[in-house]
Design a protein around this motif. Structure first.
Motif, PDB file in Angstrom:
ATOM      1  N   SER A 122      -5.789  13.070 -27.511  1.00  0.00           N
ATOM      2  CA  SER A 122      -4.650  12.643 -26.694  1.00  0.00           C
ATOM      3  C   SER A 122      -5.047  12.174 -25.300  1.00  0.00           C
ATOM      4  O   SER A 122      -4.312  11.434 -24.682  1.00  0.00           O
ATOM      5  CB  SER A 122      -3.637  13.782 -26.589  1.00  0.00           C
ATOM      6  OG  SER A 122      -4.227  14.865 -25.918  1.00  0.00           O
ATOM      7  N   GLY A 123      -6.182  12.582 -24.785  1.00  0.00           N
ATOM      8  CA  GLY A 123      -6.546  12.232 -23.424  1.00  0.00           C
ATOM      9  C   GLY A 123      -7.129  10.845 -23.246  1.00  0.00           C
ATOM     10  O   GLY A 123      -7.410  10.441 -22.131  1.00  0.00           O
ATOM     11  N   GLU A 124      -7.304  10.113 -24.317  1.00  0.00           N
ATOM     12  CA  GLU A 124      -7.979   8.825 -24.214  1.00  0.00           C
ATOM     13  C   GLU A 124      -7.051   7.684 -23.832  1.00  0.00           C
ATOM     14  O   GLU A 124      -7.473   6.744 -23.178  1.00  0.00           O
ATOM     15  CB  GLU A 124      -8.681   8.507 -25.532  1.00  0.00           C
ATOM     16  CG  GLU A 124      -9.812   9.480 -25.828  1.00  0.00           C
ATOM     17  CD  GLU A 124     -10.471   9.214 -27.159  1.00  0.00           C
ATOM     18  OE1 GLU A 124     -10.120   8.214 -27.798  1.00  0.00           O
ATOM     19  OE2 GLU A 124     -11.328  10.010 -27.546  1.00  0.00           O
ATOM     20  N   GLN A 125      -5.801   7.736 -24.233  1.00  0.00           N
ATOM     21  CA  GLN A 125      -4.845   6.676 -23.937  1.00  0.00           C
ATOM     22  C   GLN A 125      -4.043   7.025 -22.695  1.00  0.00           C
ATOM     23  O   GLN A 125      -3.654   8.168 -22.512  1.00  0.00           O
ATOM     24  CB  GLN A 125      -3.880   6.493 -25.125  1.00  0.00           C
ATOM     25  CG  GLN A 125      -4.548   6.007 -26.390  1.00  0.00           C
ATOM     26  CD  GLN A 125      -5.081   4.591 -26.256  1.00  0.00           C
ATOM     27  OE1 GLN A 125      -4.499   3.759 -25.593  1.00  0.00           O
ATOM     28  NE2 GLN A 125      -6.205   4.339 -26.876  1.00  0.00           N
ATOM     29  N   PRO A 126      -3.786   6.026 -21.831  1.00  0.00           N
ATOM     30  CA  PRO A 126      -2.928   6.318 -20.678  1.00  0.00           C
ATOM     31  C   PRO A 126      -1.513   6.634 -21.142  1.00  0.00           C
ATOM     32  O   PRO A 126      -1.024   6.063 -22.118  1.00  0.00           O
ATOM     33  CB  PRO A 126      -2.956   5.028 -19.867  1.00  0.00           C
ATOM     34  CG  PRO A 126      -3.431   3.976 -20.792  1.00  0.00           C
ATOM     35  CD  PRO A 126      -4.227   4.657 -21.870  1.00  0.00           C
TER      36      PRO A 126
ATOM     37  N   GLN B  30       1.814   6.563 -16.832  1.00  0.00           N
ATOM     38  CA  GLN B  30       0.697   5.910 -16.159  1.00  0.00           C
ATOM     39  C   GLN B  30       0.764   4.395 -16.305  1.00  0.00           C
ATOM     40  O   GLN B  30       0.469   3.667 -15.361  1.00  0.00           O
ATOM     41  CB  GLN B  30      -0.633   6.422 -16.710  1.00  0.00           C
ATOM     42  CG  GLN B  30      -0.972   7.821 -16.250  1.00  0.00           C
ATOM     43  CD  GLN B  30      -2.213   8.334 -16.915  1.00  0.00           C
ATOM     44  OE1 GLN B  30      -2.306   8.363 -18.138  1.00  0.00           O
ATOM     45  NE2 GLN B  30      -3.182   8.735 -16.134  1.00  0.00           N
ATOM     46  N   ARG B  31       1.160   3.929 -17.490  1.00  0.00           N
ATOM     47  CA  ARG B  31       1.287   2.475 -17.698  1.00  0.00           C
ATOM     48  C   ARG B  31       2.357   1.882 -16.788  1.00  0.00           C
ATOM     49  O   ARG B  31       2.150   0.838 -16.174  1.00  0.00           O
ATOM     50  CB  ARG B  31       1.599   2.166 -19.160  1.00  0.00           C
ATOM     51  CG  ARG B  31       0.367   2.258 -20.051  1.00  0.00           C
ATOM     52  CD  ARG B  31       0.625   1.624 -21.405  1.00  0.00           C
ATOM     53  NE  ARG B  31       1.643   2.347 -22.163  1.00  0.00           N
ATOM     54  CZ  ARG B  31       1.403   3.361 -22.971  1.00  0.00           C
ATOM     55  NH1 ARG B  31       0.176   3.788 -23.134  1.00  0.00           N
ATOM     56  NH2 ARG B  31       2.392   3.942 -23.612  1.00  0.00           N
ATOM     57  N   LYS B  32       3.494   2.551 -16.688  1.00  0.00           N
ATOM     58  CA  LYS B  32       4.572   2.058 -15.825  1.00  0.00           C
ATOM     59  C   LYS B  32       4.144   2.070 -14.364  1.00  0.00           C
ATOM     60  O   LYS B  32       4.457   1.144 -13.610  1.00  0.00           O
ATOM     61  CB  LYS B  32       5.838   2.905 -16.012  1.00  0.00           C
ATOM     62  CG  LYS B  32       6.543   2.628 -17.310  1.00  0.00           C
ATOM     63  CD  LYS B  32       7.825   3.426 -17.405  1.00  0.00           C
ATOM     64  CE  LYS B  32       8.563   3.109 -18.701  1.00  0.00           C
ATOM     65  NZ  LYS B  32       9.832   3.809 -18.787  1.00  0.00           N
TER      66      LYS B  32
ATOM     67  N   ALA C 182       1.844  10.092 -11.598  1.00  0.00           N
ATOM     68  CA  ALA C 182       1.386   9.884 -12.972  1.00  0.00           C
ATOM     69  C   ALA C 182      -0.020  10.431 -13.151  1.00  0.00           C
ATOM     70  O   ALA C 182      -0.327  11.066 -14.162  1.00  0.00           O
ATOM     71  CB  ALA C 182       1.431   8.399 -13.319  1.00  0.00           C
ATOM     72  N   ASP C 183      -0.884  10.199 -12.167  1.00  0.00           N
ATOM     73  CA  ASP C 183      -2.254  10.701 -12.245  1.00  0.00           C
ATOM     74  C   ASP C 183      -2.286  12.226 -12.237  1.00  0.00           C
ATOM     75  O   ASP C 183      -3.027  12.845 -12.995  1.00  0.00           O
ATOM     76  CB  ASP C 183      -3.091  10.167 -11.084  1.00  0.00           C
ATOM     77  CG  ASP C 183      -3.383   8.681 -11.211  1.00  0.00           C
ATOM     78  OD1 ASP C 183      -3.184   8.133 -12.315  1.00  0.00           O
ATOM     79  OD2 ASP C 183      -3.794   8.075 -10.216  1.00  0.00           O
ATOM     80  N   ARG C 184      -1.454  12.838 -11.383  1.00  0.00           N
ATOM     81  CA  ARG C 184      -1.406  14.309 -11.328  1.00  0.00           C
ATOM     82  C   ARG C 184      -0.918  14.892 -12.648  1.00  0.00           C
ATOM     83  O   ARG C 184      -1.426  15.906 -13.111  1.00  0.00           O
ATOM     84  CB  ARG C 184      -0.481  14.766 -10.200  1.00  0.00           C
ATOM     85  CG  ARG C 184      -1.201  14.982  -8.896  1.00  0.00           C
ATOM     86  CD  ARG C 184      -0.386  15.827  -7.949  1.00  0.00           C
ATOM     87  NE  ARG C 184       0.963  15.344  -7.749  1.00  0.00           N
ATOM     88  CZ  ARG C 184       1.333  14.405  -6.886  1.00  0.00           C
ATOM     89  NH1 ARG C 184       0.420  13.830  -6.128  1.00  0.00           N
ATOM     90  NH2 ARG C 184       2.586  14.042  -6.772  1.00  0.00           N
ATOM     91  N   SER C 185       0.064  14.245 -13.268  1.00  0.00           N
ATOM     92  CA  SER C 185       0.606  14.779 -14.507  1.00  0.00           C
ATOM     93  C   SER C 185      -0.371  14.626 -15.662  1.00  0.00           C
ATOM     94  O   SER C 185      -0.266  15.313 -16.675  1.00  0.00           O
ATOM     95  CB  SER C 185       1.933  14.105 -14.853  1.00  0.00           C
ATOM     96  OG  SER C 185       1.730  12.762 -15.226  1.00  0.00           O
ATOM     97  N   ALA C 186      -1.350  13.721 -15.515  1.00  0.00           N
ATOM     98  CA  ALA C 186      -2.308  13.484 -16.582  1.00  0.00           C
ATOM     99  C   ALA C 186      -3.508  14.431 -16.515  1.00  0.00           C
ATOM    100  O   ALA C 186      -4.281  14.511 -17.456  1.00  0.00           O
ATOM    101  CB  ALA C 186      -2.798  12.037 -16.516  1.00  0.00           C
TER     102      ALA C 186
END
Length: 47
Positions: A2-6, A10-12, A37-41
């Motif tokens: 799951s960590g490989e795709q944004p 993050q895309r938005k 978005a970066d923090r949530s990822a």
């Protein structure tokens, strides 16, 4: 994996950042959106 795709978030955020860079409008909001978005990822464990 799951960590490989944004994520959709993050895309938005990336699209908003690109738009802000092109037009010069909404830079602060786009930057904030990108940061959120970066923090949530970031994985909650393993750092």
């Amino acid at each position: 994996m799951s960590g490989e795709q944004p994520s959709n978030r993050q895309r938005k955020a990336s699209q908003a950042q690109s738009e802000a860079d092109r037009t010069g409008k909404g830079k602060e909001q786009a930057s904030r959106q990108q940061s959120e978005a970066d923090r949530s990822a970031v994985p909650k464990h393993g750092l």
